[in-house]
Design a protein around this motif. Structure first.
Motif, PDB file in Angstrom:
ATOM      1  N   ASP A 123       0.833  -1.211   0.000  1.00 39.58           N
ATOM      2  CA  ASP A 123       0.000   0.000   0.000  1.00 39.58           C
ATOM      3  C   ASP A 123       0.868   1.262   0.000  1.00 39.58           C
ATOM      4  N   PHE A 124       1.990   1.185   0.693  1.00 34.99           N
ATOM      5  CA  PHE A 124       2.904   2.334   0.731  1.00 34.99           C
ATOM      6  C   PHE A 124       3.477   2.581  -0.672  1.00 34.99           C
ATOM      7  N   LYS A 125       3.742   1.497  -1.371  1.00 34.25           N
ATOM      8  CA  LYS A 125       4.250   1.613  -2.759  1.00 34.25           C
ATOM      9  C   LYS A 125       3.181   2.252  -3.654  1.00 34.25           C
ATOM     10  N   ALA A 126       1.913   1.915  -3.403  1.00 33.27           N
ATOM     11  CA  ALA A 126       0.829   2.506  -4.198  1.00 33.27           C
ATOM     12  C   ALA A 126       0.761   4.021  -3.936  1.00 33.27           C
ATOM     13  N   ILE A 127       0.986   4.427  -2.680  1.00 37.39           N
ATOM     14  CA  ILE A 127       1.008   5.860  -2.360  1.00 37.39           C
ATOM     15  C   ILE A 127       2.173   6.513  -3.105  1.00 37.39           C
ATOM     16  N   PHE A 128       3.331   5.864  -3.053  1.00 42.68           N
ATOM     17  CA  PHE A 128       4.521   6.370  -3.744  1.00 42.68           C
ATOM     18  C   PHE A 128       4.217   6.564  -5.233  1.00 42.68           C
ATOM     19  N   ASP A 129       3.658   5.519  -5.846  1.00 39.37           N
ATOM     20  CA  ASP A 129       3.393   5.572  -7.295  1.00 39.37           C
ATOM     21  C   ASP A 129       2.418   6.710  -7.636  1.00 39.37           C
ATOM     22  N   SER A 130       1.392   6.846  -6.823  1.00 39.65           N
ATOM     23  CA  SER A 130       0.374   7.855  -7.149  1.00 39.65           C
ATOM     24  C   SER A 130       0.921   9.277  -6.988  1.00 39.65           C
ATOM     25  N   ARG A 131       1.941   9.432  -6.176  1.00 41.29           N
ATOM     26  CA  ARG A 131       2.518  10.768  -5.965  1.00 41.29           C
ATOM     27  C   ARG A 131       3.461  11.200  -7.099  1.00 41.29           C
ATOM     28  N   GLN A 132       4.092  10.213  -7.756  1.00 37.87           N
ATOM     29  CA  GLN A 132       5.172  10.572  -8.703  1.00 37.87           C
ATOM     30  C   GLN A 132       4.698  11.546  -9.777  1.00 37.87           C
ATOM     31  N   VAL A 133       3.513  11.295 -10.294  1.00 35.27           N
ATOM     32  CA  VAL A 133       3.002  12.144 -11.372  1.00 35.27           C
ATOM     33  C   VAL A 133       2.784  13.584 -10.870  1.00 35.27           C
ATOM     34  N   LEU A 134       2.420  13.715  -9.607  1.00 33.30           N
ATOM     35  CA  LEU A 134       2.190  15.048  -9.039  1.00 33.30           C
ATOM     36  C   LEU A 134       3.510  15.818  -8.932  1.00 33.30           C
ATOM     37  N   TYR A 135       4.547  15.123  -8.456  1.00 39.13           N
ATOM     38  CA  TYR A 135       5.864  15.771  -8.372  1.00 39.13           C
ATOM     39  C   TYR A 135       6.360  16.142  -9.772  1.00 39.13           C
ATOM     40  N   GLN A 136       6.194  15.179 -10.701  1.00 42.42           N
ATOM     41  CA  GLN A 136       6.710  15.405 -12.057  1.00 42.42           C
ATOM     42  C   GLN A 136       6.023  16.585 -12.729  1.00 42.42           C
ATOM     43  N   GLU A 137       4.713  16.650 -12.580  1.00 41.94           N
ATOM     44  CA  GLU A 137       4.033  17.724 -13.323  1.00 41.94           C
ATOM     45  C   GLU A 137       4.265  19.098 -12.695  1.00 41.94           C
ATOM     46  N   LEU A 138       4.664  19.133 -11.435  1.00 42.66           N
ATOM     47  CA  LEU A 138       4.951  20.433 -10.803  1.00 42.66           C
ATOM     48  C   LEU A 138       6.392  20.892 -11.002  1.00 42.66           C
ATOM     49  N   ALA A 139       7.299  19.926 -11.106  1.00 37.97           N
ATOM     50  CA  ALA A 139       8.733  20.244 -11.021  1.00 37.97           C
ATOM     51  C   ALA A 139       9.204  21.205 -12.107  1.00 37.97           C
ATOM     52  N   THR A 140      10.014  22.174 -11.686  1.00 33.62           N
ATOM     53  CA  THR A 140      10.699  23.025 -12.665  1.00 33.62           C
ATOM     54  C   THR A 140      12.132  22.520 -12.837  1.00 33.62           C
ATOM     55  N   MET A 141      12.572  21.652 -11.937  1.00 33.32           N
ATOM     56  CA  MET A 141      13.883  21.009 -12.057  1.00 33.32           C
ATOM     57  C   MET A 141      13.768  19.632 -11.386  1.00 33.32           C
ATOM     58  N   THR A 142      14.377  18.620 -12.005  1.00 34.63           N
ATOM     59  CA  THR A 142      14.338  17.284 -11.412  1.00 34.63           C
ATOM     60  C   THR A 142      15.761  16.782 -11.224  1.00 34.63           C
ATOM     61  N   VAL A 143      16.061  16.311 -10.030  1.00 37.21           N
ATOM     62  CA  VAL A 143      17.383  15.745  -9.773  1.00 37.21           C
ATOM     63  C   VAL A 143      17.191  14.323  -9.255  1.00 37.21           C
ATOM     64  N   SER A 144      17.800  13.371  -9.953  1.00 35.85           N
ATOM     65  CA  SER A 144      17.720  11.993  -9.486  1.00 35.85           C
ATOM     66  C   SER A 144      18.742  11.829  -8.357  1.00 35.85           C
ATOM     67  N   VAL A 145      18.286  11.323  -7.221  1.00 31.30           N
ATOM     68  CA  VAL A 145      19.177  11.266  -6.060  1.00 31.30           C
ATOM     69  C   VAL A 145      19.974   9.957  -6.000  1.00 31.30           C
ATOM     70  N   ALA A 146      19.635   9.006  -6.877  1.00 31.70           N
ATOM     71  CA  ALA A 146      20.287   7.686  -6.831  1.00 31.70           C
ATOM     72  C   ALA A 146      21.798   7.811  -6.955  1.00 31.70           C
ATOM     73  N   ASP A 147      22.515   7.129  -6.066  1.00 39.70           N
ATOM     74  CA  ASP A 147      23.986   7.086  -6.096  1.00 39.70           C
ATOM     75  C   ASP A 147      24.655   8.448  -5.971  1.00 39.70           C
ATOM     76  N   LYS A 148      23.977   9.406  -5.393  1.00 39.50           N
ATOM     77  CA  LYS A 148      24.623  10.720  -5.204  1.00 39.50           C
ATOM     78  C   LYS A 148      24.600  11.082  -3.720  1.00 39.50           C
ATOM     79  N   SER A 149      25.649  11.781  -3.293  1.00 39.79           N
ATOM     80  CA  SER A 149      25.674  12.242  -1.898  1.00 39.79           C
ATOM     81  C   SER A 149      24.819  13.506  -1.803  1.00 39.79           C
ATOM     82  N   PRO A 150      24.381  13.861  -0.582  1.00 43.54           N
ATOM     83  CA  PRO A 150      23.630  15.106  -0.430  1.00 43.54           C
ATOM     84  C   PRO A 150      24.411  16.309  -0.977  1.00 43.54           C
TER      85      PRO A 150
END
Ligand code: S3P
Length: 163
Positions: A123-150
């Motif tokens: 169910d938590f994954k379903a929440i995650f999935d449903s949110r992605q489109v909201l973040y994507q459509e709002l974003a003016t910049m997207t940074v993938s955090v995978a394998d990167k330090s803060p």
């Protein structure tokens, strides 16, 4: 114009935000201060809608401050009114994959997220999935955090904003 870090719980919004500004407005921390209890307890005692109302009020307040850095909770994008308030600002999406955030949230002893506690992984994954489109459509910049330090993520954001 404000600079707002958006993304799911555990994506690193607060950690990265603190590297970008020593005056970061961390909405969850401000809200916990105001309600005088952990967000988890507030969800239990007053319910999620009461939390969402306080979140919207605070968002309005902070966006009115001008050139500030804001780290909201991951659920801020759920309310269409919040999305309308956010549009027109710099909205930086910290994009993370589900397993990464799930591991981080599971291991976070200091910050027990209510939606994590009360949902199965599926169910938590379903929440995650449903949110992605909201973040994507709002974003003016997207940074993938995978394998990167803060630090690397913060640097990419600085460079992107100055481009
Ligand atoms: C929430 C995210 C949390 C916090 C609350 C609800 C959400 O903030 O606001 O537990 O619905 O995504 P973080 O994204 O900082 O964990």
């Amino acid at each position: 114009m404000a600079r707002v870090l958006i993304g799911f719980m555990g994506a690193g919004k607060t950690t990265v935000g603190q590297l970008l500004s020593d005056q970061l407005y961390d909405m969850d921390a401000i809200l916990e201060d105001r309600i005088g209890m952990p967000i988890k307890d507030f969800f239990e005692q007053k319910g999620e809608p009461a939390f969402r109302q306080l979140e919207t009020d605070l968002l309005k307040e902070l966006l009115a401050l001008g050139e500030v850095w804001i780290s909201p909770g991951g659920g801020v994008v759920l309310n269409p009114a919040n999305r309308a308030l956010l549009r027109g600002h710099d909205l930086i999406f910290l994009e993370a994959d589900f397993e990464t955030v799930y591991d981080r949230i599971s291991q976070d002893k200091d910050n027990k997220r209510p939606l994590f506690l009360k949902n199965s992984k599926e169910d938590f994954k379903a929440i995650f999935d449903s949110r992605q489109v909201l973040y994507q459509e709002l974003a003016t910049m997207t940074v993938s955090v995978a394998d990167k330090s803060p630090g690397e993520i913060a640097e990419l954001i600085r460079t992107g904003l100055n481009a």
